[in-house]
Design an enzyme around this catalytic site. Structure first.
Site, PDB file in Angstrom:
ATOM      1  N   PRO A   1       0.813  -1.215   0.000  1.00 15.03           N
ATOM      2  CG  PRO A   1      -0.170  -1.177   2.119  1.00 15.03           C
ATOM      3  CD  PRO A   1       0.844  -1.878   1.298  1.00 15.03           C
ATOM      4  CD  GLU A   2       1.512   3.691  -4.447  1.00 20.83           C
ATOM      5  OE1 GLU A   2       1.528   4.913  -4.669  1.00 20.83           O
ATOM      6  OE2 GLU A   2       1.472   2.852  -5.355  1.00 20.83           O
TER       7      GLU A   2
ATOM      8  CE  LYS B   1       5.268   4.136  -0.411  1.00 19.62           C
ATOM      9  NZ  LYS B   1       6.000   3.256  -1.335  1.00 19.62           N
TER      10      LYS B   1
ATOM     11  NE  ARG C   1       7.992  -0.978  -8.649  1.00 19.81           N
ATOM     12  CZ  ARG C   1       7.496  -0.414  -7.546  1.00 19.81           C
ATOM     13  NH1 ARG C   1       8.233   0.408  -6.834  1.00 19.81           N
ATOM     14  NH2 ARG C   1       6.271  -0.683  -7.144  1.00 19.81           N
TER      15      ARG C   1
END
Ligand SMILES: [Zn+2]
Length: 279
Positions: free
Chosen positions: A2-3, A57, A260
């Site tokens: 999660p960000e 985060k 990425r």
């Protein structure tokens, strides 16, 4: 993943329920889930949780007597509010029992996340924030990116670097760059003040829109009350290579940037040629 929006959604679903409560039980099911223990986790017993802060985060759990716990969800971590007798999620590594029968379960199948314990809040900030994390992405201003004029990196790599901006990852970077109509391989050095300001505005806009929907659930993510985030249906480019661009209809293209997977609209995010500066 999660960000920032997902971690903030977890924080918001905890605040109001867990703060002000004393710890009545600590059960460590997997000791190596703790990345650092300034004292044995069981000594949290009797401490009262004052508040939960966030930078990037990571969550900062501030207890009385300045004791602090830092948590990071990694790839697959979850923090879930449970009631006594509720079954554990698979891969639960830590259970904290709070006054009033509130159980907090920390689970993480892939274990890229973890928790850290400190005697003082300043130690937690020194180890996690100072020199390691840049400004939180929700507080980012154009002036924070002024050093970009001396950097040789590309936009996506720079935004992935938590030392530059804390809290962004693959999803929200791709979304913000599409919204700002900037190519991820664009050199940050040649980004003019207008483009920088537009990018900062778009980052804020994407993060706040996601927060309004409780974040993005692609597969595993849930907030602390086990709700899915609803922003996945609003994504414009992430995971949509081959589909038409929502803005111009051009087929979205997948590429790899900074190791990425990345999705761009070749028309809206046309890459500038050498010597051509973006305003
Ligand atoms: Zn387009």
């Amino acid at each position: 993943m999660p960000e920032l929006p997902e971690v903030e959604a977890v924080r918001r679903t905890l605040i109001g329920t867990v703060d002000g409560r004393q710890i009545e039980g600590v059960k460590v099911l997997r000791r190596d889930y703790f990345r650092r223990m300034a004292f044995p986790a069981e000594q949290l017993l009797g401490h009262t949780l004052r508040t939960i802060g966030r930078h990037g985060k990571r969550l900062f759990w501030q207890f009385d007597a300045d004791v602090c716990m830092v948590s990071h969800l990694g790839m697959s971590g979850r923090i879930t509010l449970r009631m006594p007798g509720d079954a554990c999620l698979p891969h639960t590594h830590l259970i904290i029992v709070l006054a009033g029968g509130i159980h907090l379960h920390f689970s993480d199948p892939r274990r890229f996340g973890g928790v850290w314990l400190y005697n003082r809040g300043t130690d937690a900030v020194a180890e996690h924030v100072q020199g390691r994390m840049g400004v939180d992405a929700l507080s980012l201003r154009e002036a924070d990116l002024i050093t970009w004029s001396q950097k040789a990196t590309c936009l996506k790599a720079e935004l992935l670097n938590q030392k530059t901006v804390a809290g962004l990852g693959n999803i929200y970077i791709d979304e913000a760059l599409w919204m700002a109509q900037l190519h991820p391989l664009q050199s940050v050095q040649r980004l003019g003040p207008e483009s920088r300001a537009r990018l900062v505005a778009c980052i804020g806009q994407v993060l706040r829109a996601s927060l309004d929907r409780g974040g993005t659930t692609l597969r595993d993510y849930r907030d602390a009350k086990a709700n899915r985030g609803g922003f996945a249906e609003s994504l414009a480019v992430y995971g949509k290579a081959g589909q038409p661009c929502r803005r111009c209809g051009t087929k979205l293209r997948g590429l790899v940037v900074a190791q990425r997977s990345t999705v761009v609209c070749p028309k809206c995010q046309a890459r500038r040629k050498r010597g051509e500066h973006a305003n």
